[in-house]
Design a protein around this motif. Structure first.
Motif, mmCIF file in Angstrom:
data_model
loop_
_atom_site.group_PDB
_atom_site.id
_atom_site.type_symbol
_atom_site.label_atom_id
_atom_site.label_comp_id
_atom_site.label_asym_id
_atom_site.label_seq_id
_atom_site.Cartn_x
_atom_site.Cartn_y
_atom_site.Cartn_z
ATOM 1 N N TYR A 169 35.979 90.910 94.086
ATOM 2 C CA TYR A 169 36.269 90.565 92.592
ATOM 3 C C TYR A 169 37.105 89.147 92.510
ATOM 4 N N GLU A 170 36.651 88.377 91.670
ATOM 5 C CA GLU A 170 37.509 87.241 91.217
ATOM 6 C C GLU A 170 38.287 87.964 90.153
ATOM 7 N N ALA A 171 39.318 87.136 89.794
ATOM 8 C CA ALA A 171 40.231 87.803 88.735
ATOM 9 C C ALA A 171 41.036 86.652 88.139
ATOM 10 N N ALA A 172 41.082 86.902 86.737
ATOM 11 C CA ALA A 172 42.077 85.920 85.879
ATOM 12 C C ALA A 172 42.900 86.842 85.410
ATOM 13 N N ALA A 173 44.395 86.409 85.226
ATOM 14 C CA ALA A 173 45.359 87.100 84.821
ATOM 15 C C ALA A 173 46.199 86.497 83.662
ATOM 16 N N HIS A 174 47.160 87.284 82.940
ATOM 17 C CA HIS A 174 47.873 86.784 81.879
ATOM 18 C C HIS A 174 48.967 87.584 81.695
ATOM 19 N N GLY A 175 50.082 87.170 82.280
ATOM 20 C CA GLY A 175 51.452 88.133 82.351
ATOM 21 C C GLY A 175 52.661 87.529 82.367
ATOM 22 N N SER A 187 35.973 90.420 87.893
ATOM 23 C CA SER A 187 34.684 90.346 88.029
ATOM 24 C C SER A 187 33.780 90.046 89.176
ATOM 25 N N LYS A 188 32.790 90.719 89.693
ATOM 26 C CA LYS A 188 32.004 90.593 90.642
ATOM 27 C C LYS A 188 30.855 89.679 90.375
ATOM 28 N N VAL A 189 30.798 89.360 89.125
ATOM 29 C CA VAL A 189 29.635 88.252 88.467
ATOM 30 C C VAL A 189 30.015 87.183 88.169
ATOM 31 N N GLY A 190 31.298 86.445 88.476
ATOM 32 C CA GLY A 190 31.961 85.189 87.931
ATOM 33 C C GLY A 190 32.666 85.366 86.788
ATOM 34 N N ILE A 191 33.631 84.437 86.734
ATOM 35 C CA ILE A 191 34.500 84.300 85.631
ATOM 36 C C ILE A 191 34.458 82.747 85.224
ATOM 37 N N GLU A 192 34.278 82.624 83.859
ATOM 38 C CA GLU A 192 34.342 81.346 83.486
ATOM 39 C C GLU A 192 34.841 81.261 82.152
ATOM 40 N N ASP A 193 35.120 80.093 81.390
ATOM 41 C CA ASP A 193 35.585 79.778 80.079
ATOM 42 C C ASP A 193 36.625 80.810 79.832
ATOM 43 N N GLU A 235 53.646 86.890 73.475
ATOM 44 C CA GLU A 235 53.280 87.814 74.507
ATOM 45 C C GLU A 235 51.944 88.045 75.191
ATOM 46 N N PRO A 236 51.638 88.222 76.513
ATOM 47 C CA PRO A 236 50.581 87.947 76.980
ATOM 48 C C PRO A 236 49.682 89.333 76.663
ATOM 49 N N ARG A 237 49.083 89.502 75.726
ATOM 50 C CA ARG A 237 48.314 90.517 75.182
ATOM 51 C C ARG A 237 46.641 90.451 75.235
ATOM 52 N N ALA A 238 46.259 89.249 75.466
ATOM 53 C CA ALA A 238 44.725 89.169 75.270
ATOM 54 C C ALA A 238 44.517 87.787 76.391
ATOM 55 N N ILE A 239 43.117 88.288 77.053
ATOM 56 C CA ILE A 239 42.510 87.221 77.834
ATOM 57 C C ILE A 239 41.158 87.534 77.578
ATOM 58 N N ALA A 240 40.129 86.251 77.762
ATOM 59 C CA ALA A 240 38.764 86.218 77.412
ATOM 60 C C ALA A 240 38.116 85.621 78.845
ATOM 61 N N ALA A 241 36.903 86.101 79.110
ATOM 62 C CA ALA A 241 36.172 85.400 79.944
ATOM 63 C C ALA A 241 34.671 85.599 79.925
ATOM 64 N N THR A 242 33.955 84.694 80.268
ATOM 65 C CA THR A 242 32.432 84.892 80.425
ATOM 66 C C THR A 242 32.313 85.462 82.029
ATOM 67 N N CYS A 243 31.777 86.643 82.121
ATOM 68 C CA CYS A 243 31.310 87.294 83.360
ATOM 69 C C CYS A 243 29.774 87.397 83.355
ATOM 70 N N GLY A 244 29.224 86.622 84.333
ATOM 71 C CA GLY A 244 27.818 86.612 84.396
ATOM 72 C C GLY A 244 27.065 86.677 82.923
ATOM 73 N N PRO A 245 26.385 87.547 82.312
ATOM 74 C CA PRO A 245 25.713 87.748 81.165
ATOM 75 C C PRO A 245 26.444 88.174 80.018
ATOM 76 N N VAL A 246 27.586 88.299 80.314
ATOM 77 C CA VAL A 246 28.395 88.987 79.237
ATOM 78 C C VAL A 246 29.827 88.333 78.770
ATOM 79 N N ARG A 247 30.157 88.212 77.695
ATOM 80 C CA ARG A 247 31.606 87.736 77.448
ATOM 81 C C ARG A 247 32.411 88.800 76.857
#
Length: 276
Positions: free
Chosen positions: A54-60, A71-77, A108-120
């Motif tokens: 898994y790749e990971a993007a965190a906000h805390g 995500s196992k299918v990539g993390i972008e944007d 506060e760090p309460r939201a994070i978004a990413a595009t993971c393969g075919p889904v956002r």
């Protein structure tokens, strides 16, 4: 292709790391949204999840909130925080010196978004609200309004898109084990439920999990009073998805097994399977 997307309020990612890694190995989601990390961005267990692919993007910040996407299918944007997100001015300690009182609202760090393969996806941890009439309750409603505006563009797009997480609101009376026990409290008030309805009205649908052991799929059970074995629960963790996402759903369920035993989160993961 098949894609498994899940959401889980982990209630301290480092304290629950063995449980998280065990669940990742058994459930094998392609994308996992986490909430209530209780760790700073640089203290997230990136290497441990990387060993499972898994790749990971965190906000805390290391306090009681924090969100992440695995995500196992990539993390972008990746986007951290909501555009136009309100801040919250914490109540100063009664004995604090005036010069030490923080006068600026905290983002506060309460939201994070990413595009993971075919889904956002957005992973969100909506403010609790504390008590009706409290400043945190007003902040909660303002935060939900900001979330509604933040997701409009992605919701209208052709790409499968969903907002997943702990919303700290039960949309209907059936989403709590006994609504009479919540009279006058947060999570069930008309303004909170209206804020959720307004969010869905931008073009999102509630991907409702199928019932497993009980008739209604709760996602949270308090640690106190034997709430889990008695099934005194609430459904407050959701997948709110746009039309392309909903049309691809083949299954959805709450993994109650992950709530069992000692050292677990007080929430269970919600899993959604897609055929894309």
């Amino acid at each position: 292709m098949t894609v498994r997307v899940a959401t889980w309020n982990i209630n301290s990612v480092n304290a629950r790391l063995p449980k998280l890694l065990e669940w990742l190995g058994s459930a094998a989601p392609d994308v996992l949204c986490l909430q209530e990390l209780k760790c700073a961005t640089d203290a997230f267990p990136y290497e441990a999840v990387r060993e499972l692919g898994y790749e990971a993007a965190a906000h805390g910040t290391g306090r009681w909130n924090g969100v992440a996407i695995l995500s196992k299918v990539g993390i972008e944007d990746v986007v951290r925080g909501l555009p136009g997100q309100p801040g919250y001015l914490a109540d100063p300690a009664a004995d604090a010196e005036p010069s030490l009182i923080e006068l600026e609202p905290e983002q506060e760090p309460r939201a994070i978004a990413a595009t993971c393969g075919p889904v956002r996806v957005w992973s969100v941890y909506v403010p609790n609200g504390r008590e009706v009439g409290h400043a945190h309750y007003a902040y909660k409603l303002e935060w939900l309004a900001a979330l509604r505006e933040a997701v409009r563009e992605d919701t209208a797009g052709a790409r499968p898109f969903a907002v997943l997480g702990d919303f700290n609101v039960a949309p209907t009376d059936e989403d709590v084990w006994d609504v009479s026990k919540f009279e006058g409290q947060t999570h069930v008030t008309a303004p909170e439920r209206q804020a959720l309805a307004d969010l869905r009205d931008v073009g999102l649908a509630d991907v409702f999990p199928r019932a497993l052991k009980y008739d209604h799929p709760y996602t949270f059970w308090d640690y106190r009073g034997l709430a889990f074995p008695k099934n005194y629960g609430m459904r407050i963790d959701f997948t709110y998805a746009n039309k392309p996402f909903v049309e691809a759903v083949t299954d959805s369920y709450v993994d109650r097994e992950a709530r069992k035993g000692k050292g677990t989160s007080d929430h269970a993961p919600v899993v959604v399977d897609l055929a894309l």
